[in-house]
Design an enzyme around this catalytic site. Sequence first.
Site, PDB file in Angstrom:
ATOM      1  N   ASN A  73       1.833   0.780  -4.989  1.00 15.21           N
ATOM      2  CA  ASN A  73       2.736   0.073  -4.127  1.00 15.21           C
ATOM      3  C   ASN A  73       2.734  -1.395  -4.372  1.00 15.21           C
ATOM      4  O   ASN A  73       3.709  -1.879  -4.727  1.00 15.21           O
ATOM      5  CB  ASN A  73       2.337   0.490  -2.794  1.00 15.21           C
TER       6      ASN A  73
ATOM      7  N   LYS B  95     -10.938  -3.023   9.632  1.00 12.53           N
ATOM      8  CA  LYS B  95     -10.790  -1.988   8.623  1.00 12.53           C
ATOM      9  C   LYS B  95     -11.130  -0.380   8.631  1.00 12.53           C
ATOM     10  O   LYS B  95     -12.225  -0.582   9.295  1.00 12.53           O
ATOM     11  CB  LYS B  95     -11.291  -2.534   7.059  1.00 12.53           C
TER      12      LYS B  95
ATOM     13  N   THR C 135       3.866  -6.370   0.035  1.00 10.62           N
ATOM     14  CA  THR C 135       2.700  -7.173  -0.545  1.00 10.62           C
ATOM     15  C   THR C 135       3.145  -7.406  -2.001  1.00 10.62           C
ATOM     16  O   THR C 135       2.865  -8.710  -2.128  1.00 10.62           O
ATOM     17  CB  THR C 135       1.806  -5.605  -0.828  1.00 10.62           C
TER      18      THR C 135
HETATM   19  P1  NAD Z   1      -1.658   2.479  -4.603  1.00 10.58           P
HETATM   20  O1  NAD Z   1      -2.791   3.635  -4.227  1.00 10.58           O
HETATM   21  O2  NAD Z   1      -0.358   2.439  -4.010  1.00 10.58           O
HETATM   22  O3  NAD Z   1      -1.747   2.103  -6.024  1.00 10.58           O
HETATM   23  C1  NAD Z   1      -3.108   1.928  -6.721  1.00 10.58           C
HETATM   24  C2  NAD Z   1      -2.717   1.979  -8.164  1.00 10.58           C
HETATM   25  O4  NAD Z   1      -4.091   1.537  -9.000  1.00 10.58           O
HETATM   26  C3  NAD Z   1      -2.461   3.317  -8.554  1.00 10.58           C
HETATM   27  O5  NAD Z   1      -1.454   3.079  -9.625  1.00 10.58           O
HETATM   28  C4  NAD Z   1      -3.551   3.838  -9.158  1.00 10.58           C
HETATM   29  O6  NAD Z   1      -3.361   4.708 -10.286  1.00 10.58           O
HETATM   30  C5  NAD Z   1      -4.181   2.473  -9.797  1.00 10.58           C
HETATM   31  N1  NAD Z   1      -5.490   2.365 -10.094  1.00 10.58           N
HETATM   32  C6  NAD Z   1      -6.535   3.061  -9.601  1.00 10.58           C
HETATM   33  N2  NAD Z   1      -7.705   2.722 -10.176  1.00 10.58           N
HETATM   34  C7  NAD Z   1      -7.530   2.250 -11.093  1.00 10.58           C
HETATM   35  C8  NAD Z   1      -7.970   1.640 -12.516  1.00 10.58           C
HETATM   36  N3  NAD Z   1      -9.602   1.675 -12.402  1.00 10.58           N
HETATM   37  N4  NAD Z   1      -7.286   0.761 -13.132  1.00 10.58           N
HETATM   38  C9  NAD Z   1      -6.303   0.834 -13.289  1.00 10.58           C
HETATM   39  N5  NAD Z   1      -5.457   1.396 -12.244  1.00 10.58           N
HETATM   40  C10 NAD Z   1      -6.032   2.009 -11.162  1.00 10.58           C
HETATM   41  O7  NAD Z   1      -2.620   1.243  -3.616  1.00 10.58           O
HETATM   42  P2  NAD Z   1      -1.907   0.058  -3.353  1.00 10.58           P
HETATM   43  O8  NAD Z   1      -1.381  -0.077  -2.014  1.00 10.58           O
HETATM   44  O9  NAD Z   1      -0.901  -0.541  -4.305  1.00 10.58           O
HETATM   45  O10 NAD Z   1      -3.284  -0.941  -3.249  1.00 10.58           O
HETATM   46  C11 NAD Z   1      -3.531  -1.705  -4.441  1.00 10.58           C
HETATM   47  C12 NAD Z   1      -4.538  -2.878  -4.278  1.00 10.58           C
HETATM   48  O11 NAD Z   1      -3.660  -3.688  -3.402  1.00 10.58           O
HETATM   49  C13 NAD Z   1      -5.758  -2.223  -3.056  1.00 10.58           C
HETATM   50  O12 NAD Z   1      -6.948  -3.200  -3.542  1.00 10.58           O
HETATM   51  C14 NAD Z   1      -5.185  -2.664  -1.855  1.00 10.58           C
HETATM   52  O13 NAD Z   1      -6.412  -2.922  -0.894  1.00 10.58           O
HETATM   53  C15 NAD Z   1      -4.448  -3.870  -2.063  1.00 10.58           C
HETATM   54  N6  NAD Z   1      -3.524  -4.224  -1.095  1.00 10.58           N
HETATM   55  C16 NAD Z   1      -2.410  -3.072  -1.014  1.00 10.58           C
HETATM   56  C17 NAD Z   1      -1.560  -3.793   0.227  1.00 10.58           C
HETATM   57  C18 NAD Z   1      -0.523  -2.476   0.628  1.00 10.58           C
HETATM   58  O14 NAD Z   1       0.323  -2.997   1.554  1.00 10.58           O
HETATM   59  N7  NAD Z   1      -0.146  -1.497  -0.182  1.00 10.58           N
HETATM   60  C19 NAD Z   1      -1.916  -4.689   0.982  1.00 10.58           C
HETATM   61  C20 NAD Z   1      -2.930  -5.649   0.740  1.00 10.58           C
HETATM   62  C21 NAD Z   1      -3.471  -5.197  -0.351  1.00 10.58           C
END
Ligand code: NAD
Length: 423
Positions: A219, A104, A188
């Site tokens: 996402n 990471k 995801t």
């Molecule tokens: P992203 O940046 O696209 O979306 C994150 C979302 O969470 C946004 O809508 C943001 O406004 C919201 N957010 C942030 N803080 C918040 C809070 N305190 N309360 C409510 N909403 C809040 O990120 P993502 O890629 O969707 O990732 C989200 C989670 O999923 C992370 O923990 C990431 O590690 C995990 N994840 C993502 C992927 C991927 O492929 N995108 C893969 C595995 C895990």
Amino acid sequence: MATALFGKARKRLKAAAKHLSVHPDVIEKLRYPKETLATTLLVRMDDGSRRAFKAWRCRYDDSRGPTKGGIRYHPKVNLDEVMTLAFWMTFKCAVANLPYGGGKGGVAVDAKKLSRMELERLSRAYVQAFARFIGPDRDIPAPDMYTNGIVMAWMADEYSVMTDQPNPAVITGKPVALGGSLGREDATGRGGYYVLRQLEQDLGLSPPKGRVVIQGFGNAGFHFARLIHADGYRIVGVSDSRSAIYDPDGLDPLAVEEHKQKTGRVAGAPTARKARELSNAELLEAECDLLVPAAMENQIVLENAASIKARIILELANGPTTPAADAVLNRAGKLVIPDILANSGGVTVSYFEWVQNKAGYYWSEDDVQQRLKKNIEPEARRIFDLHYQKGIDMRTAAYVHALQRLAASIEAHGTKAYFARGS
Ligand code: NAD
């Protein structure tokens, strides 16, 4: 060495080890990261000044293959978090049975406050600083919070400039035009969707009745919402970092997304009945059958765990539930589908991208989706069965499942039992 988040993460290892007879050498190896690099990126800002940003990359364990894991841009990223995320990636790649270890990276930056050119310079600076650490057969980054396909494109480009040849397999999550995989964008959320549909009968959930709350509409959260809504599940609540809405009649995730694109927040989205605006904390405790944390870590904690109404929690975010909260949820008979299974669709399609880059042969979107389904469904089934047969919670079952695979690789190098026998 164990720090706040990392110390909690390592407890999972200890809990899993109790249910397996793995050699102590295996646990000793998995207790510590293999290597971590910390540096400072000096980036030229648009006004001509230079600003320093702290940056990290951790290769936690490479027993099963090159390390794999995203790069996160967030003002609060720190070494503890990066190490923990790399630890989780190690187990996630093993759960998904990918030939990868876990890694990471992170930069302490509020990406929203940078101009696009500043963001590009920062991303290229990251690759310059970590070029010796990463590599297509060594450590393969990908997007994470506040990094995306364009950031990956800049990074891949910088690496190819530095190595004087195209090297698409050094990084995944690239735009399709630069060697990205079709089907990575929603992988995801889609993986979580396949897990849910595979287990829904066992969980007593079904589309017309299932009421779902999703924390985080980015996402992972949006694509999951879109897919389950198309199958008839009722999305009753969603949130982003600024706002949360709840409507017992159900929300249309496509309309919410369109509104969010225009206004930057989910609140105020057009709904059949006027949706109620809630605080983020209230949304987690709202009436629903399935709660999907899809934002960030440490959202379900000791203080709010007893107030969670959902019977099932599917973790799309990494580490949204603390061990203390887990214990409360387990005692209350709630079932948590853990992050290392539920969000493993992302890294699985990242792996597909890497395979396609290495082979120079590209698959159709349908092919990618079918392969993802074929990969994730049996793992969900195995973990659920292990949970059921051993009478352990699903998270422990997922760690037991992953630890079995990690132990097989680590033990194949020889353990004390082998060396003590002499030549
Ligand atoms: P992203 O940046 O696209 O979306 C994150 C979302 O969470 C946004 O809508 C943001 O406004 C919201 N957010 C942030 N803080 C918040 C809070 N305190 N309360 C409510 N909403 C809040 O990120 P993502 O890629 O969707 O990732 C989200 C989670 O999923 C992370 O923990 C990431 O590690 C995990 N994840 C993502 C992927 C991927 O492929 N995108 C893969 C595995 C895990």
